[in-house]
Design an enzyme around this catalytic site. Structure first.
Site, PDB file in Angstrom:
ATOM      1  N   THR A 196      33.847 -11.587 -30.659  1.00  9.24           N
ATOM      2  CA  THR A 196      33.061 -12.226 -30.151  1.00  9.24           C
ATOM      3  C   THR A 196      32.282 -13.696 -29.929  1.00  9.24           C
ATOM      4  OG1 THR A 196      30.520 -11.714 -30.028  1.00  9.24           O
ATOM      5  CG2 THR A 196      32.380 -11.177 -32.023  1.00  9.24           C
TER       6      THR A 196
ATOM      7  N   ASP B  59      29.201 -13.823 -30.531  1.00  9.89           N
ATOM      8  CA  ASP B  59      28.361 -14.081 -30.967  1.00  9.89           C
ATOM      9  C   ASP B  59      28.792 -14.173 -32.847  1.00  9.89           C
ATOM     10  OD1 ASP B  59      26.579 -13.001 -29.524  1.00  9.89           O
ATOM     11  OD2 ASP B  59      26.362 -11.071 -30.156  1.00  9.89           O
TER      12      ASP B  59
HETATM   13  O1  F6P Z   1      27.962  -9.143 -27.917  1.00 12.18           O
HETATM   14  C1  F6P Z   1      27.959  -9.964 -26.821  1.00 12.18           C
HETATM   15  C2  F6P Z   1      26.612 -10.484 -26.322  1.00 12.18           C
HETATM   16  O2  F6P Z   1      27.255 -11.627 -25.358  1.00 12.18           O
HETATM   17  C3  F6P Z   1      25.422 -10.892 -27.282  1.00 12.18           C
HETATM   18  O3  F6P Z   1      25.212 -11.713 -27.464  1.00 12.18           O
HETATM   19  C4  F6P Z   1      24.440 -10.346 -25.717  1.00 12.18           C
HETATM   20  O4  F6P Z   1      23.464  -9.655 -26.247  1.00 12.18           O
HETATM   21  C5  F6P Z   1      25.189  -9.077 -25.585  1.00 12.18           C
HETATM   22  O5  F6P Z   1      26.852  -9.479 -24.782  1.00 12.18           O
HETATM   23  C6  F6P Z   1      24.843  -9.417 -23.415  1.00 12.18           C
HETATM   24  O6  F6P Z   1      25.077  -7.429 -23.021  1.00 12.18           O
HETATM   25  P1  F6P Z   1      25.355  -7.197 -22.051  1.00 12.18           P
HETATM   26  O7  F6P Z   1      27.129  -8.292 -20.962  1.00 12.18           O
HETATM   27  O8  F6P Z   1      26.143  -5.838 -21.713  1.00 12.18           O
HETATM   28  O9  F6P Z   1      23.883  -7.465 -21.233  1.00 12.18           O
END
Ligand code: F6P
Length: 342
Positions: free
Chosen positions: A125, A127
């Protein structure tokens, strides 16, 4: 053995490096058959598969995204999801799975282990909020992209005497904001772990300006929240794992800062730029080490584990440890960053 590989959750630089490593050692050294499931858990539910071989995973080390595709499908969200997963794995004679994902994908894996599945997890991730590993791959790349963006925003901030707000990803943890903010010299860093007071934020900016600075940089994680009752924010839509679709706190901050201080303010929402493109060398190496360790664990029958970085070492930890709680920003690191605020 016939081993399935899947990548779930948000895409992330380094996923292809993991796939390549698993296949290279799994087929080349151990002689296993590797099968890729398309689109994370969705591919297992729907039996969407593709063969993975050394030949068809060549040349992907440096490529962002995932050649397998990904999704945020949660098999536990539908009545027939888990039975279909079990059925696919039985019908396709899959002996074990390498599951590459964050808290959601690995959370599903951890529950399926209780149903007797043989799984090894790999922590992914941008994150960096997965417990039990010092770092996830993808984080270093995201921090570098966000730092480059802050460097560029400095130019406009200085030229126009503006406050520049940059919103980065991080819905539950402010790792990217903290690291990129520190590396980019942000004057204020706002993260989910530390609810902020907009009065304090504006006062820091005014303080800088009183001391002669003519611009300021504010780095904010998308999941940062104001202290209760200090600012109105909108409810967001939820995904299958119950996570809010975020993006918007930066715009609110822009309006509040400009309205309260009178300083011209602009916002940049970095969004998926942070997840895209080629992984840094650090992430390629980390992802490769994780992939090799994961296939070693499968080969040795060490299931129910996740490969993890601990100091300089790649180790195996119980998968259940990795998903039991989120790894939030280390207060000591945030304290170092805050020495440079205001
Ligand atoms: O989990 C990784 C992430 O990039 C988070 O930082 C973010 O909130 C989310 O995914 C965004 O998700 P999506 O690509 O589904 O909009």
């Amino acid at each position: 053995m016939r081993i399935g590989v899947l990548t779930g959750g948000g895409d992330c630089p380094g996923l292809n490096a993991v796939i390549r490593a698993v296949v290279r050692k799994g087929e080349g050294e151990y002689g296993h058959n590797l099968v890729g499931f398309r689109y994370g858990w969705r591919g297992v539910v729907e039996a969407q598969m593709t063969d993975l071989t050394i030949a068809n995973t060549r040349g992907i080390l440096h490529r962002g995204g995932t050649i397998l595709g990904t999704s945020r499908t949660n098999p536990y969200k539908s009545d027939d999801g888990v039975p279909r997963v079990l059925d696919t794995l039985r019908r396709e004679h899959i002996d074990a799975l390498v599951t590459v994902g964050g808290e959601d994908t690995l959370g599903v894996a951890s529950k399926l282990i209780d149903d007797g599945l043989r799984i090894v997890g790999v922590p992914k991730t941008i994150d960096n909020d997965l417990y039990a590993t010092d770092f996830t791959f993808g984080f270093n790349t995201a921090v570098q992209i966000a730092t480059d963006a802050i460097d560029r925003l400095h130019t406009t901030a200085e030229s126009h005497d503006r406050v520049m707000v940059i919103e980065v990803m991080g819905r539950n943890a402010g790792w990217i904001a903290t690291f990129a903010g520190m590396a980019g010299g942000a004057d204020v860093i706002l993260i989910p772990e530390e609810p902020f007071d907009i009065d304090d934020v504006c006062e820091r900016i005014r303080h800088r300006h009183r001391r002669g600075a003519r611009f300021s940089i504010v780095a904010v994680a998308e999941g940062a929240l104001p202290k209760e009752g200090t600012m109105v924010i909108q409810e967001a839509e939820l995904d299958q794992f119950g996570h809010a679709r975020l993006g918007g706190i930066g715009t609110l901050l822009q309006n509040e800062i400009e309205g309260r201080t009178g300083f011209e303010t602009r916002v940049t929402i970095l969004g998926h730029i942070q997840r895209g493109g080629t992984p840094t060398a650090y992430d390629r190496v980390l992802a490769t080490r994780f992939g090799v360790e994961a296939i070693d664990a499968v080969h040795e029958g060490d299931f129910g584990t996740m490969v993890a970085l601990r100091g300089p070492d790649i180790v195996r930890v119980p998968l259940s440890d990795a998903v039991k709680e989120l790894k939030t920003v280390d207060r000591r690191i945030y304290d170092v960053a805050s020495v440079f605020f205001g």
